[in-house]
Structures are given as structure tokens and as C-alpha cells.
Write a protein that holds these residues in place. Structure first.
Motif, PDB file in Angstrom:
ATOM      1  N   TYR A 119       0.841  -1.190   0.000  1.00  0.00           N
ATOM      2  CA  TYR A 119       0.000   0.000   0.000  1.00  0.00           C
ATOM      3  C   TYR A 119       0.878   1.243   0.000  1.00  0.00           C
ATOM      4  O   TYR A 119       2.058   1.212   0.359  1.00  0.00           O
ATOM      5  CB  TYR A 119      -0.922   0.011   1.226  1.00  0.00           C
ATOM      6  N   ARG A 120       0.243   2.321  -0.410  1.00  0.00           N
ATOM      7  CA  ARG A 120       0.892   3.618  -0.297  1.00  0.00           C
ATOM      8  C   ARG A 120      -0.199   4.688  -0.234  1.00  0.00           C
ATOM      9  O   ARG A 120      -1.357   4.435  -0.585  1.00  0.00           O
ATOM     10  CB  ARG A 120       1.821   3.881  -1.484  1.00  0.00           C
ATOM     11  N   PHE A 121       0.199   5.888   0.218  1.00  0.00           N
ATOM     12  CA  PHE A 121      -0.747   7.000   0.306  1.00  0.00           C
ATOM     13  C   PHE A 121      -0.355   8.053  -0.722  1.00  0.00           C
ATOM     14  O   PHE A 121       0.805   8.483  -0.777  1.00  0.00           O
ATOM     15  CB  PHE A 121      -0.762   7.601   1.716  1.00  0.00           C
ATOM     16  N   GLY A 122      -1.326   8.435  -1.532  1.00  0.00           N
ATOM     17  CA  GLY A 122      -1.038   9.393  -2.583  1.00  0.00           C
ATOM     18  C   GLY A 122      -0.340   8.728  -3.751  1.00  0.00           C
ATOM     19  O   GLY A 122       0.165   7.599  -3.664  1.00  0.00           O
ATOM     20  N   THR A 123      -0.297   9.428  -4.853  1.00  0.00           N
ATOM     21  CA  THR A 123       0.294   8.846  -6.078  1.00  0.00           C
ATOM     22  C   THR A 123       1.809   8.830  -6.046  1.00  0.00           C
ATOM     23  O   THR A 123       2.443   8.135  -6.849  1.00  0.00           O
ATOM     24  CB  THR A 123      -0.170   9.647  -7.296  1.00  0.00           C
ATOM     25  N   THR A 124       2.410   9.551  -5.118  1.00  0.00           N
ATOM     26  CA  THR A 124       3.881   9.612  -5.082  1.00  0.00           C
ATOM     27  C   THR A 124       4.457   8.940  -3.840  1.00  0.00           C
ATOM     28  O   THR A 124       5.674   8.965  -3.636  1.00  0.00           O
ATOM     29  CB  THR A 124       4.358  11.074  -5.123  1.00  0.00           C
ATOM     30  N   GLY A 125       3.583   8.344  -2.990  1.00  0.00           N
ATOM     31  CA  GLY A 125       4.069   7.712  -1.785  1.00  0.00           C
ATOM     32  C   GLY A 125       4.854   6.439  -2.066  1.00  0.00           C
ATOM     33  O   GLY A 125       4.758   5.848  -3.150  1.00  0.00           O
ATOM     34  N   GLN A 126       5.634   6.021  -1.091  1.00  0.00           N
ATOM     35  CA  GLN A 126       6.420   4.809  -1.208  1.00  0.00           C
ATOM     36  C   GLN A 126       5.554   3.595  -0.838  1.00  0.00           C
ATOM     37  O   GLN A 126       4.776   3.627   0.112  1.00  0.00           O
ATOM     38  CB  GLN A 126       7.642   4.872  -0.282  1.00  0.00           C
ATOM     39  N   TRP A 127       5.710   2.515  -1.597  1.00  0.00           N
ATOM     40  CA  TRP A 127       4.951   1.290  -1.303  1.00  0.00           C
ATOM     41  C   TRP A 127       5.483   0.652  -0.026  1.00  0.00           C
ATOM     42  O   TRP A 127       6.690   0.605   0.211  1.00  0.00           O
ATOM     43  CB  TRP A 127       5.059   0.297  -2.458  1.00  0.00           C
ATOM     44  N   ALA A 128       4.574   0.200   0.825  1.00  0.00           N
ATOM     45  CA  ALA A 128       4.932  -0.481   2.064  1.00  0.00           C
ATOM     46  C   ALA A 128       4.142  -1.779   2.152  1.00  0.00           C
ATOM     47  O   ALA A 128       3.085  -1.926   1.534  1.00  0.00           O
ATOM     48  CB  ALA A 128       4.649   0.411   3.272  1.00  0.00           C
ATOM     49  N   THR A 129       4.655  -2.724   2.924  1.00  0.00           N
ATOM     50  CA  THR A 129       3.992  -4.030   3.056  1.00  0.00           C
ATOM     51  C   THR A 129       2.847  -3.934   4.068  1.00  0.00           C
ATOM     52  O   THR A 129       3.020  -3.435   5.181  1.00  0.00           O
ATOM     53  CB  THR A 129       4.995  -5.097   3.504  1.00  0.00           C
ATOM     54  N   TYR A 130       1.722  -4.413   3.673  1.00  0.00           N
ATOM     55  CA  TYR A 130       0.548  -4.412   4.544  1.00  0.00           C
ATOM     56  C   TYR A 130       0.638  -5.579   5.526  1.00  0.00           C
ATOM     57  O   TYR A 130       1.028  -6.682   5.161  1.00  0.00           O
ATOM     58  CB  TYR A 130      -0.724  -4.525   3.708  1.00  0.00           C
ATOM     59  N   THR A 131       0.262  -5.312   6.805  1.00  0.00           N
ATOM     60  CA  THR A 131       0.213  -6.380   7.799  1.00  0.00           C
ATOM     61  C   THR A 131      -1.210  -6.478   8.346  1.00  0.00           C
ATOM     62  O   THR A 131      -2.046  -5.582   8.145  1.00  0.00           O
ATOM     63  CB  THR A 131       1.183  -6.102   8.964  1.00  0.00           C
ATOM     64  N   GLU A 132      -1.465  -7.565   9.067  1.00  0.00           N
ATOM     65  CA  GLU A 132      -2.806  -7.789   9.601  1.00  0.00           C
ATOM     66  C   GLU A 132      -3.176  -6.766  10.679  1.00  0.00           C
ATOM     67  O   GLU A 132      -4.344  -6.674  11.078  1.00  0.00           O
ATOM     68  CB  GLU A 132      -2.913  -9.203  10.174  1.00  0.00           C
ATOM     69  N   GLU A 133      -2.229  -6.037  11.154  1.00  0.00           N
ATOM     70  CA  GLU A 133      -2.522  -4.987  12.137  1.00  0.00           C
ATOM     71  C   GLU A 133      -3.270  -3.817  11.515  1.00  0.00           C
ATOM     72  O   GLU A 133      -3.796  -2.953  12.220  1.00  0.00           O
ATOM     73  CB  GLU A 133      -1.224  -4.480  12.769  1.00  0.00           C
ATOM     74  N   GLY A 134      -3.359  -3.759  10.203  1.00  0.00           N
ATOM     75  CA  GLY A 134      -4.023  -2.656   9.527  1.00  0.00           C
ATOM     76  C   GLY A 134      -3.098  -1.462   9.372  1.00  0.00           C
ATOM     77  O   GLY A 134      -1.884  -1.553   9.601  1.00  0.00           O
ATOM     78  N   ILE A 135      -3.666  -0.349   9.013  1.00  0.00           N
ATOM     79  CA  ILE A 135      -2.893   0.869   8.754  1.00  0.00           C
ATOM     80  C   ILE A 135      -3.399   1.982   9.657  1.00  0.00           C
ATOM     81  O   ILE A 135      -4.590   2.316   9.632  1.00  0.00           O
ATOM     82  CB  ILE A 135      -3.024   1.299   7.277  1.00  0.00           C
ATOM     83  N   ALA A 136      -2.544   2.516  10.465  1.00  0.00           N
ATOM     84  CA  ALA A 136      -2.920   3.617  11.353  1.00  0.00           C
ATOM     85  C   ALA A 136      -2.732   4.942  10.623  1.00  0.00           C
ATOM     86  O   ALA A 136      -1.695   5.187  10.003  1.00  0.00           O
ATOM     87  CB  ALA A 136      -2.083   3.602  12.623  1.00  0.00           C
ATOM     88  N   ILE A 137      -3.760   5.775  10.694  1.00  0.00           N
ATOM     89  CA  ILE A 137      -3.698   7.095  10.065  1.00  0.00           C
ATOM     90  C   ILE A 137      -3.910   8.137  11.155  1.00  0.00           C
ATOM     91  O   ILE A 137      -4.980   8.192  11.768  1.00  0.00           O
ATOM     92  CB  ILE A 137      -4.756   7.253   8.966  1.00  0.00           C
ATOM     93  N   SER A 138      -2.916   8.937  11.424  1.00  0.00           N
ATOM     94  CA  SER A 138      -2.992   9.953  12.461  1.00  0.00           C
ATOM     95  C   SER A 138      -3.308  11.304  11.837  1.00  0.00           C
ATOM     96  O   SER A 138      -2.903  11.593  10.705  1.00  0.00           O
ATOM     97  CB  SER A 138      -1.671  10.032  13.227  1.00  0.00           C
ATOM     98  N   HIS A 139      -4.026  12.140  12.603  1.00  0.00           N
ATOM     99  CA  HIS A 139      -4.418  13.446  12.068  1.00  0.00           C
ATOM    100  C   HIS A 139      -3.212  14.334  11.777  1.00  0.00           C
ATOM    101  O   HIS A 139      -3.289  15.246  10.955  1.00  0.00           O
ATOM    102  CB  HIS A 139      -5.369  14.154  13.037  1.00  0.00           C
TER     103      HIS A 139
END
Length: 280
Positions: free
Chosen positions: A1-21
């Protein structure tokens, strides 16, 4: 996964993805998910823009130069010597001040209620504001405003009770037992008990008086030096008067809204001299 079209790809884990304000690399961006199977084939999907916002909106209510915000004390009524005023609201949803990457979702709605209608919230019209009039049911009420942003954070503020009052206060002047002031009144005594009895629908702010040797015109009343009385006890004596003298007692009453009224007695003749006579 990555955020935005220019973000770096990262491996997804079962813990999900935390998004902070306050994480500018993830917040307020779309999330792209890429799945690759054993043969190397991939499929990519994306979310809409994800925005997290845990900052409450700010709100200020205003009448003229008077403002009420989150830190306002609404316990004391606010008085206006006007028949009509306009109550407006300024609402904003701003990023947190402690971060350069935080975002705000924006104001979704503004509502208001009065101290009379209790828990019923009504939509607030930003273009029109709320016009308060002395003569109708909008007067002598407190107003509360609730601002909600796009993610559900809300802020509630309240004004004090707002009283519109254009009516001048009234007052009676009592000298000894005299309260009706027509013609000349004769009294004796070096200390004549005098009392000012003020009245006003919303309350009296100040009572002042002066003792004059003549009738005062408007300009002279404005230039005169007035003595402020005690609101808890507006009685005083016509003191320090020796011999015979004519006086006029003036009372200036100021109500909570600032309306002023001046009333006065007619001529009072203070007669402390015994008559003389001869028997022949």
C-alpha cells in the motif's frame, strides 16, 4: 500500500494501517492497495481521500464589539439600549496549531437554540444572522450555538441573557413625607430626610443626586457635579443648611442598559427661622 500517487509502497500487515491526524504522509490522501499473486499478477485499488480530524471547530458569537467564545462567562446578563441588534456567529475549522501537517475537515453545520426552547436546535442562517428585537420574543434570552465539522467534532458556546431596553428608568423623590411635586413646599429642619426611589424593568445601575439653588437647564444638568448614592440605601439628608434657603433636588437614574433619566422636585423652601412678633 501507499498514500497518494507519489508515496512509497509499504507491506501491509494484519494490524491494519494507522492514520494519524498529524501525519502528513498519510492524512488527507487516498490510500492505494496493490495485491500481487504467486504468479506475479497484480491488481490495484484505491480509496477516496481519507481525512482524520480530531480538532474541534472554533466559534465566536458577536453583537457589535461584544464577543463570546469558548472561554466566555455567560452568567451576567448583557444589556443594550437599543430596540434591535444583530447577533452573528463566526465559525471556523482550523488545523491544530501544534503541527505543520495537520488538516481540518471544515465546518459542516451551525445550529442555535435559546434558553426558552431548551434542547431544540435550529439551523443558523449565516447570511441573515439572528435579529433580536426589544418588542418580540427574541428579547431577554440567552443563545447557544453548536458548530459541527465534517467528521463530527462539535463545539458549543453560549451568550449571556441578552436584554434590549430603550425605556428610561423612573424615580420618585421623597422629602420628609412629600412625594407630589407641584407648587412650592415648605419644610423645616437642618437635616431634612430625603430619599430617591428608582424603578426599572431590568434593574438600576446607578443613582446620583444634586441639590441646586435654582432650576437647571439641560446644559447645566450635564455640566453639574453629581453625588453618587448607595444603591442599597438611596436615602440622604439635606445637610449643612443653616437659616432659610430655597433648593431643588435632582435625581439622575441610570439603568443597566445605560438609559438615563433626570427628575427633580419643585421649589423646596427650608425655613428654620422662628417667626417674630410684638404684642401691643
Amino acid at each position: 500500500y501507499r498514500f497518494g500517487t507519489t508515496g512509497q509502497w509499504a507491506t501491509y500487515t494484519e494490524e491494519g494501517i494507522a492514520i494519524s491526524h498529524d501525519d502528513g504522509t498519510k492524512n488527507n490522501k487516498a490510500c492505494y492497495i496493490r495485491v500481487t499473486d504467486a504468479s506475479g499478477m497484480t491488481r490495484e485499488i484505491s480509496t477516496s481521500v481519507i481525512l482524520t480530524d480530531n480538532t474541534k471547530p472554533t466559534v465566536t458569537a458577536k453583537i457589535g464589539n461584544d464577543t463570546w467564545g469558548a472561554d466566555a462567562d455567560p452568567s451576567e446578563p448583557k444589556y443594550y439600549a437599543s430596540g434591535e441588534v444583530k447577533l452573528t456567529v463566526d465559525a471556523k475549522d482550523l488545523p491544530p496549531v501544534d503541527t505543520m501537517t495537520g488538516v481540518a475537515s471544515g465546518v459542516k453545520k451551525i445550529e442555535y437554540r435559546t434558553s426558552e426552547n431548551g434542547s431544540v436546535w435550529e439551523p443558523y442562517d449565516e447570511a441573515a444572522g439572528i435579529v433580536l428585537r426589544e418588542a418580540d420574543e427574541t428579547n431577554n434570552l440567552a443563545y447557544s450555538f453548536r458548530v459541527t465539522d465534517e467528521v463530527g467534532n462539535e463545539t458549543i458556546i453560549s451568550t449571556p441573557v441578552i436584554c434590549l431596553d430603550t425605556k428610561k428608568p423612573t424615580a420618585d423623590i421623597k422629602v420628609k413625607d412629600i412625594t407630589e411635586w407641584t407648587g412650592v413646599h415648605y419644610v423645616n429642619g437642618s437635616q431634612v430626610p430625603t430619599e430617591i426611589i428608582p424603578a426599572d424593568h431590568y434593574g438600576i445601575e446607578k443613582v446620583e443626586y444634586l441639590i441646586s439653588d435654582k432650576v437647571l437647564n439641560t446644559a447645566e444638568q450635564a455640566a453639574a457635579t453629581w453625588t453618587e448614592g448607595d444603591l442599597a440605601n438611596t436615602a440622604f439628608d439635606l445637610r449643612g443648611i443653616n437659616g432659610d434657603r430655597s433648593v431643588y433636588v435632582y435625581a439622575k437614574i441610570t439603568d443597566k442598559a445605560g438609559n438615563v433619566n433626570i427628575v427633580n422636585t419643585t421649589q423646596i423652601v427650608l425655613d428654620n427661622t422662628k417667626p417674630t412678633g410684638n404684642i401691643s
